[in-house]
Design a protein around this motif. Structure first.
Motif, PDB file in Angstrom:
ATOM      1  N   VAL A 113       0.763  -1.424  -0.188  1.00  0.00           N
ATOM      2  CA  VAL A 113       0.140   0.538  -0.289  1.00  0.00           C
ATOM      3  C   VAL A 113       0.738   0.773   0.379  1.00  0.00           C
ATOM      4  CG1 VAL A 113      -1.788   1.039   1.243  1.00  0.00           C
ATOM      5  CG2 VAL A 113      -1.539  -1.370   1.232  1.00  0.00           C
ATOM      6  N   ALA A 114       1.087   2.723  -0.840  1.00  0.00           N
ATOM      7  CA  ALA A 114       1.380   2.801  -1.267  1.00  0.00           C
ATOM      8  C   ALA A 114       0.626   4.083  -0.719  1.00  0.00           C
ATOM      9  CB  ALA A 114       1.759   3.781  -2.712  1.00  0.00           C
ATOM     10  N   ALA A 115      -0.034   4.370  -0.421  1.00  0.00           N
ATOM     11  CA  ALA A 115      -1.192   5.651   0.173  1.00  0.00           C
ATOM     12  C   ALA A 115      -2.949   5.064   0.169  1.00  0.00           C
ATOM     13  CB  ALA A 115      -1.146   6.869  -1.129  1.00  0.00           C
ATOM     14  N   ARG A 116      -3.374   5.710   0.806  1.00  0.00           N
ATOM     15  CA  ARG A 116      -4.946   4.852   1.245  1.00  0.00           C
ATOM     16  C   ARG A 116      -5.720   6.350   1.395  1.00  0.00           C
ATOM     17  NH1 ARG A 116      -5.075   1.211   4.499  1.00  0.00           N
ATOM     18  NH2 ARG A 116      -7.524   0.431   4.354  1.00  0.00           N
ATOM     19  N   VAL A 117      -7.023   6.442   0.561  1.00  0.00           N
ATOM     20  CA  VAL A 117      -8.034   7.020   0.499  1.00  0.00           C
ATOM     21  C   VAL A 117      -8.896   6.366   1.360  1.00  0.00           C
ATOM     22  CG1 VAL A 117      -9.454   9.111   0.018  1.00  0.00           C
ATOM     23  CG2 VAL A 117      -7.258   8.711  -0.970  1.00  0.00           C
ATOM     24  N   GLY A 118      -9.305   6.393   2.942  1.00  0.00           N
ATOM     25  CA  GLY A 118     -10.433   5.327   3.604  1.00  0.00           C
ATOM     26  C   GLY A 118     -10.367   4.115   2.818  1.00  0.00           C
ATOM     27  N   SER A 119     -11.193   3.273   1.895  1.00  0.00           N
ATOM     28  CA  SER A 119     -11.137   2.037   1.857  1.00  0.00           C
ATOM     29  C   SER A 119     -11.261   2.151   0.176  1.00  0.00           C
ATOM     30  CB  SER A 119     -12.487   1.447   0.894  1.00  0.00           C
ATOM     31  OG  SER A 119     -13.246   2.236   0.879  1.00  0.00           O
ATOM     32  N   PHE A 120     -10.720   3.132   0.164  1.00  0.00           N
ATOM     33  CA  PHE A 120      -9.474   2.888  -1.543  1.00  0.00           C
ATOM     34  C   PHE A 120      -8.113   2.420  -1.349  1.00  0.00           C
ATOM     35  CE2 PHE A 120      -7.816   5.116  -5.218  1.00  0.00           C
ATOM     36  CZ  PHE A 120      -7.735   4.769  -6.004  1.00  0.00           C
ATOM     37  N   ARG A 121      -7.275   2.240  -1.689  1.00  0.00           N
ATOM     38  CA  ARG A 121      -5.718   2.329  -1.637  1.00  0.00           C
ATOM     39  C   ARG A 121      -5.493   2.156  -2.927  1.00  0.00           C
ATOM     40  NH1 ARG A 121      -7.744  -2.883   1.477  1.00  0.00           N
ATOM     41  NH2 ARG A 121      -9.794  -2.133   0.095  1.00  0.00           N
ATOM     42  N   LEU A 122      -4.016   2.846  -2.878  1.00  0.00           N
ATOM     43  CA  LEU A 122      -2.917   2.719  -4.372  1.00  0.00           C
ATOM     44  C   LEU A 122      -1.867   1.790  -3.959  1.00  0.00           C
ATOM     45  CD1 LEU A 122      -1.942   3.886  -6.800  1.00  0.00           C
ATOM     46  CD2 LEU A 122      -0.465   5.622  -5.347  1.00  0.00           C
ATOM     47  N   LEU A 123      -1.760   0.481  -4.948  1.00  0.00           N
ATOM     48  CA  LEU A 123      -0.765  -0.595  -4.662  1.00  0.00           C
ATOM     49  C   LEU A 123       0.111  -0.263  -5.928  1.00  0.00           C
ATOM     50  CD1 LEU A 123      -3.347  -3.698  -4.375  1.00  0.00           C
ATOM     51  CD2 LEU A 123      -2.180  -2.107  -2.621  1.00  0.00           C
ATOM     52  N   SER A 196     -13.642   3.363  -7.957  1.00  0.00           N
ATOM     53  CA  SER A 196     -12.950   2.771  -7.541  1.00  0.00           C
ATOM     54  C   SER A 196     -13.288   3.718  -5.861  1.00  0.00           C
ATOM     55  CB  SER A 196     -12.116   2.006  -7.241  1.00  0.00           C
ATOM     56  OG  SER A 196     -11.438   1.493  -8.434  1.00  0.00           O
ATOM     57  N   LEU A 197     -13.381   5.022  -6.044  1.00  0.00           N
ATOM     58  CA  LEU A 197     -13.239   5.674  -4.556  1.00  0.00           C
ATOM     59  C   LEU A 197     -14.832   5.927  -4.167  1.00  0.00           C
ATOM     60  CD1 LEU A 197     -12.281   9.186  -6.034  1.00  0.00           C
ATOM     61  CD2 LEU A 197     -11.521   7.685  -4.360  1.00  0.00           C
ATOM     62  N   PRO A 198     -14.791   5.687  -2.586  1.00  0.00           N
ATOM     63  CA  PRO A 198     -15.555   5.990  -1.988  1.00  0.00           C
ATOM     64  C   PRO A 198     -16.816   7.113  -2.267  1.00  0.00           C
ATOM     65  CG  PRO A 198     -14.743   6.312  -0.397  1.00  0.00           C
ATOM     66  CD  PRO A 198     -13.477   6.118  -2.090  1.00  0.00           C
ATOM     67  N   ALA A 199     -17.751   7.521  -2.130  1.00  0.00           N
ATOM     68  CA  ALA A 199     -18.757   7.996  -3.307  1.00  0.00           C
ATOM     69  C   ALA A 199     -18.620   9.691  -2.716  1.00  0.00           C
ATOM     70  CB  ALA A 199     -20.045   8.055  -2.387  1.00  0.00           C
ATOM     71  N   ASP A 200     -17.903   9.879  -0.970  1.00  0.00           N
ATOM     72  CA  ASP A 200     -18.056  11.221  -0.640  1.00  0.00           C
ATOM     73  C   ASP A 200     -16.906  12.047  -1.574  1.00  0.00           C
ATOM     74  OD1 ASP A 200     -16.536   9.171   0.806  1.00  0.00           O
ATOM     75  OD2 ASP A 200     -15.972  10.667   2.887  1.00  0.00           O
ATOM     76  N   LYS A 201     -16.198  10.989  -1.831  1.00  0.00           N
ATOM     77  CA  LYS A 201     -14.399  11.284  -2.666  1.00  0.00           C
ATOM     78  C   LYS A 201     -14.394  11.275  -3.833  1.00  0.00           C
ATOM     79  CE  LYS A 201     -11.862  11.703   1.363  1.00  0.00           C
ATOM     80  NZ  LYS A 201     -11.094  13.281   1.843  1.00  0.00           N
ATOM     81  N   LYS A 202     -15.847  11.543  -4.761  1.00  0.00           N
ATOM     82  CA  LYS A 202     -15.562  11.408  -6.298  1.00  0.00           C
ATOM     83  C   LYS A 202     -15.553  12.809  -6.675  1.00  0.00           C
ATOM     84  CE  LYS A 202     -18.225   6.767  -7.289  1.00  0.00           C
ATOM     85  NZ  LYS A 202     -18.987   6.089  -7.285  1.00  0.00           N
ATOM     86  N   ALA A 203     -16.292  13.568  -6.332  1.00  0.00           N
ATOM     87  CA  ALA A 203     -16.513  14.768  -6.409  1.00  0.00           C
ATOM     88  C   ALA A 203     -15.330  16.072  -6.563  1.00  0.00           C
ATOM     89  CB  ALA A 203     -17.370  15.929  -5.373  1.00  0.00           C
ATOM     90  N   LEU A 229      -7.257  13.830  -2.323  1.00  0.00           N
ATOM     91  CA  LEU A 229      -8.022  13.204  -2.520  1.00  0.00           C
ATOM     92  C   LEU A 229      -8.075  13.472  -0.301  1.00  0.00           C
ATOM     93  CD1 LEU A 229      -8.173  10.260  -4.542  1.00  0.00           C
ATOM     94  CD2 LEU A 229      -9.775  12.406  -4.319  1.00  0.00           C
ATOM     95  N   ASN A 230      -7.098  13.065   0.435  1.00  0.00           N
ATOM     96  CA  ASN A 230      -6.750  12.710   1.957  1.00  0.00           C
ATOM     97  C   ASN A 230      -6.628  14.388   2.398  1.00  0.00           C
ATOM     98  OD1 ASN A 230      -6.636  10.324   2.647  1.00  0.00           O
ATOM     99  ND2 ASN A 230      -4.582   9.913   2.042  1.00  0.00           N
ATOM    100  N   LYS A 231      -6.951  15.101   1.680  1.00  0.00           N
ATOM    101  CA  LYS A 231      -7.000  16.650   1.954  1.00  0.00           C
ATOM    102  C   LYS A 231      -8.570  16.537   2.748  1.00  0.00           C
ATOM    103  CE  LYS A 231      -3.768  19.369  -0.339  1.00  0.00           C
ATOM    104  NZ  LYS A 231      -3.852  20.574  -1.082  1.00  0.00           N
TER     105      LYS A 231
END
Length: 231
Positions: A113-123, A196-203, A229-231
């Motif tokens: 895991v290089a970074a994550r935003v809640g349940s969304f992860r960059l591998l 893949s993103l959670p709904a609150d992060k798509k916008a 996305l993590n801000k």
């Protein structure tokens, strides 16, 4: 402790284009320590073998064993009961391995895991290939693109008995993936990001992509996106 490691390294500059990835090269002069030139911890991801928790697909877990990820073999290694360094086998039942500060998911090999935003992860998965260069007249390097087979002894972070009088070019590639809440993985793109993103992060993602040109193959762009996305 020494054990025999056979490295069949295929030198092909064109094959890497088939994957979404970042790539860099490191030149190692003949006679230099290849592993230490690559990084301070050699071809290991972590400086030392560390206690990690194994999470199984059944939901059970096991912890307390010392693990480290071997970049050159592309597999986890662990310290056995007799103090030997052993390659991990039988990984089909393993979901992930958690170290203090980092997590590896078992998805077509171990991916970090290089970074994550809640349940969304960059591998990311790091691969290494080595291209040899014969030293020709007047000490000048003479590149070769042939297939090279190395049979060496590997101990700790050192590789011994490489062909003498050759420079080595280490080609490091990082293959990137998105992982969603259901642990499904996708090749990074605008479409898979929004999928893949959670709904609150798509916008937030759509607004960022409208203002910024993102290359989904580049580490810098992917990490900048995840930071936003993590801000």
């Amino acid at each position: 402790m020494k054990y025999l490691l056979v490295l069949a390294i295929i030198i092909s500059l064109n094959s890497d284009a088939l994957f979404a990835q970042s790539r860099k090269t490191i030149r190692v002069k003949a006679g230099d320590d290849i592993a230490q030139t690559y990084s301070k911890q050699g071809f290991y991801r972590l400086p030392n073998f560390s206690k990690a928790t194994l999470h199984f697909k059944t939901g059970s877990k096991n912890d307390g064993i010392l693990f480290n990820y071997s970049i050159i073999s592309g597999n986890m290694q662990f310290i056995g009961p007799k103090g030997d360094t052993l390659e991990m086998g039988g990984t089909a039942s393993i979901d992930s391995i958690t170290f203090p500060g980092t997590v590896f998911y078992n998805n077509d090999g171990f991916q970090e895991v290089a970074a994550r935003v809640g349940s969304f992860r960059l591998l990311k998965k790091v691969n290494i290939r080595m291209q040899s260069e014969n030293i020709g007249a007047y000490g000048q390097p003479n590149p070769t693109s042939s297939i090279v087979n190395y049979t060496n002894y590997f101990s700790g972070t050192n590789v011994y008995n490489l062909t003498i009088n050759q420079d080595i070019i280490i080609v490091e590639t990082i293959i990137w993936s998105f992982m969603d809440a259901a642990n499904a993985t996708y090749k990074p793109s605008k479409a898979t990001l929004l999928q893949s993103l959670p709904a609150d992060k798509k916008a937030v993602a759509e607004a960022y992509l409208q203002k910024n040109k993102v290359n989904f193959d580049k580490e810098k762009d992917l990490l900048a996106l995840m930071n936003e996305l993590n801000k």
